[in-house]
Design a protein around this motif. Structure first.
Motif, PDB file in Angstrom:
ATOM      1  N   SER A  32       0.822  -1.203   0.000  1.00  0.00           N
ATOM      2  CA  SER A  32       0.000   0.000   0.000  1.00  0.00           C
ATOM      3  C   SER A  32       0.857   1.255   0.000  1.00  0.00           C
ATOM      4  O   SER A  32       0.439   2.298  -0.477  1.00  0.00           O
ATOM      5  N   GLU A  33       2.053   1.203   0.524  1.00  0.00           N
ATOM      6  CA  GLU A  33       2.927   2.365   0.532  1.00  0.00           C
ATOM      7  C   GLU A  33       3.582   2.582  -0.832  1.00  0.00           C
ATOM      8  O   GLU A  33       3.866   3.707  -1.203  1.00  0.00           O
ATOM      9  N   ASP A  34       3.810   1.511  -1.571  1.00  0.00           N
ATOM     10  CA  ASP A  34       4.461   1.635  -2.867  1.00  0.00           C
ATOM     11  C   ASP A  34       3.517   2.170  -3.941  1.00  0.00           C
ATOM     12  O   ASP A  34       3.939   2.882  -4.841  1.00  0.00           O
ATOM     13  N   SER A  35       2.236   1.813  -3.858  1.00  0.00           N
ATOM     14  CA  SER A  35       1.305   2.236  -4.893  1.00  0.00           C
ATOM     15  C   SER A  35       0.863   3.674  -4.636  1.00  0.00           C
ATOM     16  O   SER A  35       0.760   4.109  -3.503  1.00  0.00           O
ATOM     17  N   PRO A  36       0.610   4.427  -5.703  1.00  0.00           N
ATOM     18  CA  PRO A  36       0.164   5.810  -5.514  1.00  0.00           C
ATOM     19  C   PRO A  36      -1.227   5.835  -4.894  1.00  0.00           C
ATOM     20  O   PRO A  36      -2.100   5.054  -5.271  1.00  0.00           O
ATOM     21  N   SER A  37      -1.420   6.705  -3.946  1.00  0.00           N
ATOM     22  CA  SER A  37      -2.709   6.759  -3.261  1.00  0.00           C
ATOM     23  C   SER A  37      -3.692   7.579  -4.085  1.00  0.00           C
ATOM     24  O   SER A  37      -3.384   8.665  -4.562  1.00  0.00           O
ATOM     25  N   ARG A  38      -4.866   7.027  -4.266  1.00  0.00           N
ATOM     26  CA  ARG A  38      -5.935   7.684  -4.991  1.00  0.00           C
ATOM     27  C   ARG A  38      -7.113   7.865  -4.049  1.00  0.00           C
ATOM     28  O   ARG A  38      -7.452   6.965  -3.298  1.00  0.00           O
ATOM     29  N   LYS A  39      -7.736   9.018  -4.105  1.00  0.00           N
ATOM     30  CA  LYS A  39      -8.901   9.249  -3.284  1.00  0.00           C
ATOM     31  C   LYS A  39     -10.071   8.486  -3.891  1.00  0.00           C
ATOM     32  O   LYS A  39     -10.369   8.658  -5.087  1.00  0.00           O
ATOM     33  N   PRO A  40     -10.731   7.629  -3.131  1.00  0.00           N
ATOM     34  CA  PRO A  40     -11.832   6.856  -3.706  1.00  0.00           C
ATOM     35  C   PRO A  40     -13.018   7.765  -4.048  1.00  0.00           C
ATOM     36  O   PRO A  40     -13.313   8.718  -3.333  1.00  0.00           O
ATOM     37  N   THR A  41     -13.645   7.476  -5.172  1.00  0.00           N
ATOM     38  CA  THR A  41     -14.800   8.264  -5.573  1.00  0.00           C
ATOM     39  C   THR A  41     -16.018   7.775  -4.800  1.00  0.00           C
ATOM     40  O   THR A  41     -16.220   6.569  -4.648  1.00  0.00           O
ATOM     41  N   PRO A  42     -16.830   8.690  -4.299  1.00  0.00           N
ATOM     42  CA  PRO A  42     -18.002   8.264  -3.539  1.00  0.00           C
ATOM     43  C   PRO A  42     -19.046   7.627  -4.451  1.00  0.00           C
ATOM     44  O   PRO A  42     -19.252   8.052  -5.589  1.00  0.00           O
ATOM     45  N   THR A  43     -19.692   6.628  -3.934  1.00  0.00           N
ATOM     46  CA  THR A  43     -20.742   5.946  -4.680  1.00  0.00           C
ATOM     47  C   THR A  43     -22.024   6.775  -4.607  1.00  0.00           C
ATOM     48  O   THR A  43     -22.155   7.655  -3.753  1.00  0.00           O
ATOM     49  N   PRO A  44     -22.976   6.518  -5.497  1.00  0.00           N
ATOM     50  CA  PRO A  44     -24.255   7.243  -5.405  1.00  0.00           C
ATOM     51  C   PRO A  44     -24.930   7.053  -4.043  1.00  0.00           C
ATOM     52  O   PRO A  44     -25.579   7.950  -3.544  1.00  0.00           O
ATOM     53  N   TRP A  45     -24.770   5.884  -3.457  1.00  0.00           N
ATOM     54  CA  TRP A  45     -25.363   5.634  -2.140  1.00  0.00           C
ATOM     55  C   TRP A  45     -24.735   6.552  -1.091  1.00  0.00           C
ATOM     56  O   TRP A  45     -25.423   7.125  -0.257  1.00  0.00           O
ATOM     57  N   THR A  46     -23.431   6.736  -1.150  1.00  0.00           N
ATOM     58  CA  THR A  46     -22.753   7.625  -0.206  1.00  0.00           C
ATOM     59  C   THR A  46     -23.170   9.067  -0.443  1.00  0.00           C
ATOM     60  O   THR A  46     -23.399   9.816   0.504  1.00  0.00           O
TER      61      THR A  46
END
Length: 65
Positions: A32-46
């Motif tokens: 998880s530290e090696d991969s670039p962090s991406r902000k998760p997109t919120p789902t329609p439910w969220t």
């Protein structure tokens, strides 16, 4: 092999399953530290649970959609 091991058991005698769980946890942590962090997109439910976050102001929150 003159290198030190990355992980060593200091106390106790872990089972093969316990060692496998430890290796998986460490591998997951390092991946998880090696991969670039991406902000998760919120789902329609969220988004439906937070309608005020989508509205520009409190005045427009009372208007029909």
């Amino acid at each position: 092999m003159d290198e030190e091991p990355l992980v060593s058991v200091v106390r106790g005698t872990p089972t093969p399953e316990e060692l496998a769980a430890l290796v998986c946890a460490l591998a997951g942590r390092s991946a998880s530290e090696d991969s670039p962090s991406r902000k998760p997109t919120p789902t329609p439910w969220t988004r439906s649970a937070r309608p005020a976050a989508v509205r520009p102001s409190w005045r427009s929150s009372g208007q029909p959609r």
